[in-house]
Scaffold this active site. Structure first.
Site, PDB file in Angstrom:
ATOM      1  N   HIS A  41      34.061  34.961  47.085  1.00 51.59           N
ATOM      2  CA  HIS A  41      34.605  35.843  46.049  1.00 51.59           C
ATOM      3  C   HIS A  41      34.680  35.177  44.672  1.00 51.59           C
ATOM      4  CE1 HIS A  41      36.000  39.195  48.572  1.00 51.59           C
ATOM      5  NE2 HIS A  41      36.043  38.268  49.512  1.00 51.59           N
ATOM      6  N   GLU A  49      35.073  36.650  41.889  1.00 59.39           N
ATOM      7  CA  GLU A  49      36.053  37.360  41.043  1.00 59.39           C
ATOM      8  C   GLU A  49      37.475  36.857  41.263  1.00 59.39           C
ATOM      9  OE1 GLU A  49      34.758  38.453  43.727  1.00 59.39           O
ATOM     10  OE2 GLU A  49      36.143  39.704  44.862  1.00 59.39           O
ATOM     11  N   CYS A  54      31.377  40.168  49.585  1.00 52.30           N
ATOM     12  CA  CYS A  54      32.124  40.487  50.807  1.00 52.30           C
ATOM     13  C   CYS A  54      31.759  41.893  51.300  1.00 52.30           C
ATOM     14  CB  CYS A  54      33.615  40.322  50.543  1.00 52.30           C
ATOM     15  SG  CYS A  54      34.594  40.167  52.032  1.00 52.30           S
TER      16      CYS A  54
END
Lengths: 82, 227
Positions: free
Chosen positions: B197, B199, B88
């Site tokens: 994302h 994570e 991002c």
């Protein structure tokens, strides 16, 4: 003291959805005859000395390094008349 | 055998650094906090540039972060082969730093998009994707307003022919990116950037749509166990 203007615009081939949204809003406000709007940025750089060639070269370097991303944007540099 | 040490960078305005550090620990690695104003990579084995709104996204996303003191250390290290992953805002920073080609611009539909997104893994040979298989479909969250990947025709052609398009959107492109690009790598494959994302997709506990993001972290850790 002098003011140098740096204009930064998305390159013509890069889509500008913000400009398109503005263009779509105008007819609703009664403005007609607009074929396209593109949105850019204007930087007013106040320099301490005169706007000589060395100062302008510095501003162009500034534009190249930080003010514009030359992958997607073009810039132009001009001295504002006093 | 000591665990691989993965640096997680925090800029003013970074949001996802805690999740990134947690994902590193979850995979068995050591997460090393790195501060944008330090000129010190603390000898880490790899670096994660997390998402957020570094420097308030002022000027352009990632434009100011790219000149942070830490980046002056990170850029030559990445060019010399240090594995770096940017998600991002981290992807935006990697493009602004010219560690990856192209740029990320305002989403085509102007809307900030926050949703679970199907992703196709096309290159499983990068430093961060070794635990996936080419052609594998994964599900990751996306959340961004400026994720539309653009580059000139020659660059897109080189990315396509060089296998540098690592991830592509499936089931609808959230931002209008060229060629449905979700993530790319540099030529060497050590620097990878993507808008989704991983994570945020490592534990069921957090309401993640999947745990498909784990592979990024296990890939990089395995790389150092095997050294």
């Amino acid at each position: 003291m002098a003011r140098v203007i740096v204009d930064v615009m998305l390159k013509p081939e890069i889509l500008d959805p913000q400009g398109q949204a503005i263009a779509r809003a105008l007819p609703r406000l009664g403005f007609s005859g607009i074929s396209e709007i593109r949105q850019g940025k204007r930087f007013e750089v106040e320099i301490e000395g005169p706007a000589d060639e060395a100062a302008l070269a510095d501003v162009r370097k500034m534009a190249e390094t930080l003010l514009a991303n030359t992958v997607i944007e073009d810039y132009s540099v001009r001295v504002e008349a006093q | 055998m000591s665990a691989a040490r993965v640096g997680v960078v925090t800029f003013p305005g970074t949001l996802d650094d805690q999740d990134a550090a947690r994902a590193v620990r979850h995979a068995g690695g050591e997460a090393v906090p790195l501060w944008h104003a330090d000129r010190d990579l603390k000898g880490v084995d790899a670096v994660f540039l997390p998402g957020g709104f570094s420097y308030g996204d002022y000027l352009r996303c990632g434009a100011i972060s790219r000149f942070a003191p830490l980046m002056e250390e990170l850029i030559p290290a990445a060019r010399a082969g240090l594995p770096v992953l940017g998600t991002c805002n981290g992807f935006q920073i990697l493009c602004e730093a010219h560690l990856l080609p192209g740029a990320l611009t305002r989403n085509e539909g102007l809307h900030y998009v926050c949703r679970d997104q199907r992703i196709l893994v096309e290159n499983a040979a990068t430093a961060w994707t070794g635990d996936y298989t080419p052609g594998q479909e994964i599900l990751l969250p996306v959340k961004h307003g400026e994720g539309r990947y653009v580059a000139d025709t020659a660059t897109i052609g080189a990315l396509e022919s060089g296998g540098q398009i690592v991830f592509r959107y499936l089931g609808g492109n959230p931002n209008g990116s060229m060629n449905d690009i979700a993530g790319i790598s540099n030529e060497a494959g050590n620097v990878v950037g993507l808008m989704p994302h991983p994570e945020h997709a490592v534990e069921e506990l957090t309401g993640a749509p999947s745990v498909d993001g784990r592979g990024f972290f296990t890939s990089i850790l395995k790389r150092f166990v095997n050294l």
